[in-house]
Design a protein around this motif. Structure first.
Motif, PDB file in Angstrom:
ATOM      1  N   ASN A  44       0.962  -1.137  -0.081  1.00 22.89           N
ATOM      2  CA  ASN A  44       0.063  -0.031  -0.051  1.00 22.89           C
ATOM      3  C   ASN A  44       0.594   1.302   0.023  1.00 22.89           C
ATOM      4  O   ASN A  44       0.495   2.274  -0.690  1.00 22.89           O
ATOM      5  CB  ASN A  44      -0.890   0.226   1.191  1.00 22.89           C
ATOM      6  CG  ASN A  44      -1.845  -1.042   1.145  1.00 22.89           C
ATOM      7  OD1 ASN A  44      -2.318  -1.452   0.092  1.00 22.89           O
ATOM      8  ND2 ASN A  44      -2.633  -1.435   2.398  1.00 22.89           N
ATOM      9  N   LEU A  45       1.964   1.323   0.779  1.00 24.10           N
ATOM     10  CA  LEU A  45       2.934   2.331   0.890  1.00 24.10           C
ATOM     11  C   LEU A  45       3.981   2.450  -0.157  1.00 24.10           C
ATOM     12  O   LEU A  45       4.240   3.645  -0.720  1.00 24.10           O
ATOM     13  CB  LEU A  45       3.416   2.351   2.079  1.00 24.10           C
ATOM     14  CG  LEU A  45       2.710   2.598   3.658  1.00 24.10           C
ATOM     15  CD1 LEU A  45       3.625   2.427   4.774  1.00 24.10           C
ATOM     16  CD2 LEU A  45       1.912   3.985   3.422  1.00 24.10           C
ATOM     17  N   PHE A  46       4.497   1.365  -0.613  1.00 29.08           N
ATOM     18  CA  PHE A  46       5.820   1.217  -1.516  1.00 29.08           C
ATOM     19  C   PHE A  46       5.753   0.707  -2.767  1.00 29.08           C
ATOM     20  O   PHE A  46       6.240   0.357  -3.712  1.00 29.08           O
ATOM     21  CB  PHE A  46       6.891   0.784  -0.793  1.00 29.08           C
ATOM     22  CG  PHE A  46       7.121   1.624   0.543  1.00 29.08           C
ATOM     23  CD1 PHE A  46       7.289   2.947   0.702  1.00 29.08           C
ATOM     24  CD2 PHE A  46       7.277   0.639   1.690  1.00 29.08           C
ATOM     25  CE1 PHE A  46       7.428   3.393   1.927  1.00 29.08           C
ATOM     26  CE2 PHE A  46       7.257   1.253   3.114  1.00 29.08           C
ATOM     27  CZ  PHE A  46       7.357   2.684   3.122  1.00 29.08           C
ATOM     28  N   GLY A  47       4.318   0.004  -3.057  1.00 27.08           N
ATOM     29  CA  GLY A  47       4.329  -0.897  -4.118  1.00 27.08           C
ATOM     30  C   GLY A  47       5.389  -1.864  -4.194  1.00 27.08           C
ATOM     31  O   GLY A  47       5.366  -2.704  -3.130  1.00 27.08           O
ATOM     32  N   ASP A  48       5.849  -2.152  -5.388  1.00 24.22           N
ATOM     33  CA  ASP A  48       6.913  -3.053  -5.480  1.00 24.22           C
ATOM     34  C   ASP A  48       8.378  -2.595  -5.063  1.00 24.22           C
ATOM     35  O   ASP A  48       9.354  -3.292  -5.486  1.00 24.22           O
ATOM     36  CB  ASP A  48       6.615  -4.047  -6.812  1.00 24.22           C
ATOM     37  CG  ASP A  48       6.923  -2.775  -8.086  1.00 24.22           C
ATOM     38  OD1 ASP A  48       7.301  -1.644  -7.767  1.00 24.22           O
ATOM     39  OD2 ASP A  48       7.162  -3.256  -8.976  1.00 24.22           O
ATOM     40  N   VAL A  49       8.482  -1.579  -4.444  1.00 19.13           N
ATOM     41  CA  VAL A  49       9.792  -0.961  -4.498  1.00 19.13           C
ATOM     42  C   VAL A  49      10.093  -0.900  -2.803  1.00 19.13           C
ATOM     43  O   VAL A  49       9.319  -1.207  -2.044  1.00 19.13           O
ATOM     44  CB  VAL A  49       9.731   0.651  -4.614  1.00 19.13           C
ATOM     45  CG1 VAL A  49      10.879   1.598  -3.914  1.00 19.13           C
ATOM     46  CG2 VAL A  49       9.233   1.127  -6.064  1.00 19.13           C
ATOM     47  N   ASP A  50      11.521  -1.352  -2.766  1.00 16.33           N
ATOM     48  CA  ASP A  50      11.944  -1.320  -1.482  1.00 16.33           C
ATOM     49  C   ASP A  50      12.526   0.125  -1.192  1.00 16.33           C
ATOM     50  O   ASP A  50      13.504   0.448  -1.825  1.00 16.33           O
ATOM     51  CB  ASP A  50      13.247  -2.499  -1.460  1.00 16.33           C
ATOM     52  CG  ASP A  50      14.064  -2.443  -0.229  1.00 16.33           C
ATOM     53  OD1 ASP A  50      13.413  -1.675   0.739  1.00 16.33           O
ATOM     54  OD2 ASP A  50      14.927  -3.417   0.058  1.00 16.33           O
ATOM     55  N   PRO A  51      11.906   0.663  -0.104  1.00 15.56           N
ATOM     56  CA  PRO A  51      12.433   2.141  -0.013  1.00 15.56           C
ATOM     57  C   PRO A  51      13.618   2.254   0.511  1.00 15.56           C
ATOM     58  O   PRO A  51      14.268   3.418   0.357  1.00 15.56           O
ATOM     59  CB  PRO A  51      11.268   2.578   1.200  1.00 15.56           C
ATOM     60  CG  PRO A  51      10.952   1.155   1.811  1.00 15.56           C
ATOM     61  CD  PRO A  51      10.953   0.356   0.906  1.00 15.56           C
ATOM     62  N   LYS A  52      14.603   1.093   0.967  1.00 14.98           N
ATOM     63  CA  LYS A  52      15.804   1.204   1.582  1.00 14.98           C
ATOM     64  C   LYS A  52      16.725   1.226   0.440  1.00 14.98           C
ATOM     65  O   LYS A  52      17.678   1.851   0.416  1.00 14.98           O
ATOM     66  CB  LYS A  52      15.844   0.206   2.581  1.00 14.98           C
ATOM     67  CG  LYS A  52      15.208   0.613   3.731  1.00 14.98           C
ATOM     68  CD  LYS A  52      15.538  -0.763   5.206  1.00 14.98           C
ATOM     69  CE  LYS A  52      14.470  -0.084   6.358  1.00 14.98           C
ATOM     70  NZ  LYS A  52      14.795  -1.073   7.275  1.00 14.98           N
ATOM     71  N   ALA A  53      16.333   0.529  -0.634  1.00 19.04           N
ATOM     72  CA  ALA A  53      17.316   0.447  -1.715  1.00 19.04           C
ATOM     73  C   ALA A  53      16.936   1.351  -2.830  1.00 19.04           C
ATOM     74  O   ALA A  53      17.716   1.135  -3.915  1.00 19.04           O
ATOM     75  CB  ALA A  53      17.324  -1.055  -2.033  1.00 19.04           C
ATOM     76  N   ALA A  54      15.677   1.730  -2.964  1.00 21.44           N
ATOM     77  CA  ALA A  54      15.189   2.321  -4.252  1.00 21.44           C
ATOM     78  C   ALA A  54      15.917   3.447  -4.464  1.00 21.44           C
ATOM     79  O   ALA A  54      16.260   4.314  -3.597  1.00 21.44           O
ATOM     80  CB  ALA A  54      13.737   2.472  -4.203  1.00 21.44           C
ATOM     81  N   LYS A  55      16.020   4.069  -5.823  1.00 21.26           N
ATOM     82  CA  LYS A  55      16.489   5.268  -6.306  1.00 21.26           C
ATOM     83  C   LYS A  55      15.394   6.397  -5.847  1.00 21.26           C
ATOM     84  O   LYS A  55      14.385   6.144  -6.057  1.00 21.26           O
ATOM     85  CB  LYS A  55      17.115   5.353  -7.591  1.00 21.26           C
ATOM     86  CG  LYS A  55      18.087   4.366  -7.783  1.00 21.26           C
ATOM     87  CD  LYS A  55      18.756   4.160  -9.227  1.00 21.26           C
ATOM     88  CE  LYS A  55      19.882   3.200  -9.347  1.00 21.26           C
ATOM     89  NZ  LYS A  55      20.181   3.278 -10.854  1.00 21.26           N
ATOM     90  N   PRO A  56      16.032   7.770  -5.675  1.00 20.73           N
ATOM     91  CA  PRO A  56      15.024   8.667  -5.556  1.00 20.73           C
ATOM     92  C   PRO A  56      14.087   8.940  -6.507  1.00 20.73           C
ATOM     93  O   PRO A  56      12.927   9.405  -6.335  1.00 20.73           O
ATOM     94  CB  PRO A  56      16.165   9.982  -5.461  1.00 20.73           C
ATOM     95  CG  PRO A  56      17.147   9.300  -4.986  1.00 20.73           C
ATOM     96  CD  PRO A  56      17.387   8.153  -5.688  1.00 20.73           C
ATOM     97  N   GLY A  57      14.352   8.529  -7.961  1.00 19.34           N
ATOM     98  CA  GLY A  57      13.528   8.733  -8.961  1.00 19.34           C
ATOM     99  C   GLY A  57      12.071   7.852  -8.936  1.00 19.34           C
ATOM    100  O   GLY A  57      11.325   8.275  -9.479  1.00 19.34           O
TER     101      GLY A  57
END
Length: 796
Positions: free
Chosen positions: A348-361
């Protein structure tokens, strides 16, 4: 303009009728009810003038005016007048709706806001009590005309959004709080000091006795954090259940201390002689513990010993003395998350993204995704630009992606696109329809399937819409609608507003009050699930009862007697002998099965909504009843008759609580006032019929504290002149008026679901819904479906 004539702007045909039948009482000199027809302009673009002319139309149509004592117009003259007034009223109203829409800037209620945040984020913490109460208008909190908008209110919503986001991000990033512990009976009786108020311990069982001392039954079961907990009572059994077959109690949470006396209901405990595990789920605050005790008003022990001290278990065998109790072999408490698991919350918050590893884009994509879900429709780059800018500024300041997203989401949750329904005048688009359907039936945002139908442009197709409505009503989230709608429509949310006088109603207790609410909601659910006709509001051959309700309905209104043992230590409440056919109800209920559908005995008046204890309680003041209050309730909530407020300067009727004078005698004098008579002709009949039931819903024959005051007279005459001798005959009259009941329900559900009451020009559509549902006997499910698919509902 000549004195004693209708306004010069009034069409000639209508003016002649009014000059003959209306102006004498409503000219500039008399102005009965505050209506001056000489000054009333026929300008239907003026809201107040329109309201006055609509009221004139309705009172003539319903034969309320001219008063019965005055010369009456012929039916032909009345029909000509009504037809001449109806056409311009309909035309003016339809033009106003086309230009402005019928619903003006509706926002989420605090209940809708809570459920929406739960579904949007995946959290489960209670939120609505942190927000100001929503003021009801026309009976419902959802009506936009009654909703308040202010900077203070927005600030409160922002505070709650912060709490919700904190909970969601903490759980997503740091993990879940876990707790699981089993408390043995020995654990529950530790720290037995001089002020011990915990359970008894006998033969390896923890036993709660019905001692009236505050917090008796509290246990050392403190929870480490606020959250949802699953509480399991092991091998629960009744001690001395007797002929009742069960011992009823309450399981509650709280600090259980004198400086924090508030207790929160976890659930009702129905202990039977056969041991069984009982499972409850509830939100419990940090530092709170459980209190479990028998809580039946017919079984209470004296709260103190011979010298005024607390009761001691030492040296006494309360079971052998015959006292009822609830025994069990331990309590297990386990933390759980009912709304969404952690993986769902992270999506719900981050979709399929890992917020600790994802790029700012990734920020732009995630903000757009979250905004689409929060706004319940597609968004443009321009609409999300300000939120994305907040995130990029946060990233530039050195914040992490998660921190930056949180700042963006906080701003989105304060947007009018989230807090309000964005609708343009005219037919609604598919996304607006999806939101209306979901908030009507789920009290929350649309799910992905509903949004997908809107995206494909299929939701306006009647077959697709009908399928979605059926799917939504079958979903567990429809329970939110049942609670929200019945709370407002039947005023169940006011069940705690009054407390029955304990001197008159000694056996009324918490178990009973909770059971009353369960009964009415279960009955409405049954009607909805099986598409039962609206005449079931009036009567039925079944009811939903548990053992405690059956005993209550089968009791007498004569207060129970109190017997004290010679030593003064034991107090028993002995119920009075039953006085109605409802005394047979208890035999139909199976102990231990909780609330259950039972067939009513022949002659019972308990069928339908009107004689359910919750309805009878919220229409009384805890001490006495009033046919005016109950009459207004039945007319407005069930029969669909709108009752105007009383004229200024008319005093309220105060019931004689001694029972020496009946309320009927007092109202007879009240009705001698012409200003009161026309309305009381409609108000009083159902109120008189229900006078045979006391403030807690028990059948009675007389008024007064001891039931031997003035005799109850439940007879009356309906507004159209049909006489009845009691409630049974009144029911028979209205069982034949399904069309009227259907119209009444359509109006209430449409008001609740759309946020605005039906308008004058909606008459043809409402009549069409009534006709279309006639084959199903105006089934409740059919009515709801047809309202949601009507042009009234599908246009702003």
């Amino acid at each position: 303009m000549l004195c004693g004539q209708a306004s010069a702007t009034t069409p000639i045909a209508m003016a002649a009728f009014m000059d003959r039948h209306c102006v004498d009482c409503h000219d500039a000199d008399v102005k009965k009810g505050g209506l001056d027809l000489e000054a009333l302009q026929f300008d239907l673009t003026d809201a107040e003038a329109f309201r006055q002319w609509q009221r004139i139309y309705e009172r003539v149509r319903d034969h309320e005016m001219p008063p019965s004592k005055k010369p009456q117009p012929t039916q032909v003259d009345a029909d000509v007048f009504l037809a001449g007034l109806q056409a311009p009223l309909t035309e003016a109203d339809a033009a106003d709706i086309a230009a402005k829409g019928r619903v003006h800037s509706r926002r989420l209620t605090r209940t809708e806001y809570e459920h929406t945040l739960h579904d949007l984020l995946g959290i489960d913490m209670p939120l609505k009590d942190l927000l100001p109460e929503d003021r009801a208008s026309r009976g419902f909190e959802t009506v936009s005309a009654g909703q308040q908008q202010s900077d203070h209110l927005l600030a409160r919503y922002l505070d709650v959004a912060d709490l919700a986001l904190d909970a969601a991000f903490t759980r997503a990033l740091e993990g879940e709080e876990t707790f699981k512990r089993f408390y043995t009976p020995q654990d529950l009786v530790k720290n037995r000091g001089g002020n011990y108020r915990g359970p008894d311990l006998r033969n390896g069982e923890s036993i709660a006795w019905p001692i009236g001392l505050q917090f008796f039954g509290r246990t050392p079961t403190f929870v480490p954090e606020s959250g949802w907990y699953r509480v399991t009572l092991k091998n629960v059994r009744a001690i001395n259940a007797g002929p009742k077959g069960a011992v009823w109690g309450t399981l509650r949470s709280g600090e259980c201390e004198a400086n924090a006396p508030l207790l929160f209901m976890v659930g009702l405990v129905e202990a039977t002689p056969e041991p069984r595990d009982m499972v409850f789920e509830a939100w419990i605050q940090k530092g709170h513990r459980l209190e479990m005790r028998p809580n039946d008003g017919e079984n209470r022990l004296a709260p103190s010993g011979a010298k005024g001290g607390n009761v001691s278990f030492n040296g006494r065998d309360l079971a052998s003395e015959g006292f009822p109790g609830i025994a069990h072999r331990g309590i297990q408490i386990e933390r759980f998350y009912p709304n969404a698991d952690r993986a769902t919350l992270r999506r719900n918050l981050f979709g399929d993204v890992d917020p600790k590893a994802a790029k700012p884009g990734a920020l732009d994509r995630l903000v757009t995704r979250f905004a689409q879900r929060a706004f319940r429709r597609p968004v443009t780059e321009e609409q999300t630009a300000a939120y994305r800018e907040i995130g990029h500024k946060s990233l530039a300041d050195g914040d992490s992606l998660a921190e930056s997203l949180r700042a963006c989401y906080r701003a989105i949750l304060c947007s009018p696109r989230f807090l309000t329904f964005v609708e343009a005048p005219g037919p609604l688009d598919d996304y607006a329809i999806a939101s209306r359907l979901s908030y009507a039936l789920w009290v929350s945002m649309p799910d992905q399937q509903l949004i997908q139908s809107a995206k494909e442009g299929k939701l306006k197709q009647p077959v697709v819409m009908a399928q979605q409505i059926e799917r939504m009503l079958a979903d567990p989230k429809a329970e939110r609608f049942i609670k929200s709608f019945t709370d407002q429509w039947l005023k169940l949310n006011l069940i705690d507003f009054t407390t029955p006088d304990p001197r008159q109603f000694r056996t009324f207790d918490t178990v009973l009050q909770q059971s009353l609410l369960q009964e009415t909601r279960a009955y409405f659910t049954e009607m909805l699930r099986n598409d039962l006709g609206v005449t079931h509001f009036i009567d039925s051959d079944f009811a939903f009862l548990n053992g405690r309700l059956a005993r209550h309905y089968g009791s007498s209104s004569i207060p129970a007697a109190v017997k004290l043992k010679p030593n003064g230590k034991k107090k028993q409440v002995v119920p009075a002998a039953p006085t109605s056919v409802d005394s047979q109800l208890f035999a139909a209920v199976k102990p231990g099965d909780g609330l259950q559908r039972v067939s009513l005995p022949a002659g019972s008046l308990r069928g339908g909504l009107l004689t359910q204890g919750a309805v009878l309680k919220v229409t009384a003041d805890g001490t006495s009843t009033s046919p005016v209050i109950r009459g207004v309730f039945i007319n407005e909530r069930i029969l669909g008759n709108e009752i105007p407020p009383p004229p200024p300067g008319i005093p309220a009727i105060e019931p004689d609580i001694r029972g020496a004078t009946s309320i009927r005698d007092q109202l007879a004098k009240h009705r001698n006032n012409d200003s009161c008579a026309s309305c009381h002709k409609t108000i009083d009949p159902p109120g008189f019929a229900l006078e045979a039931f006391d403030p807690v819903g028990v059948w009675r024959k007389n008024y007064g504290k001891v039931g031997v005051g003035a005799a109850i007279d439940p007879s009356g005459t309906t507004p159209d002149g049909v006489t009845f001798s009691d409630l049974r005959e009144w029911k028979q009259i209205y069982l034949r008026r399904g069309d009227q009941l259907a119209r009444g329900f359509i109006g209430h559900f449409l008001t609740y679901a759309s946020g605005a009451a039906p308008r004058f020009s909606d008459e043809a559509t409402i009549r069409g819904i009534v006709d279309k549902t006639e084959k199903s006997a105006h089934g409740l499910r059919s009515l709801i479906r047809e309202v949601l698919m009507s042009t009234i509902y599908l246009e702003k």
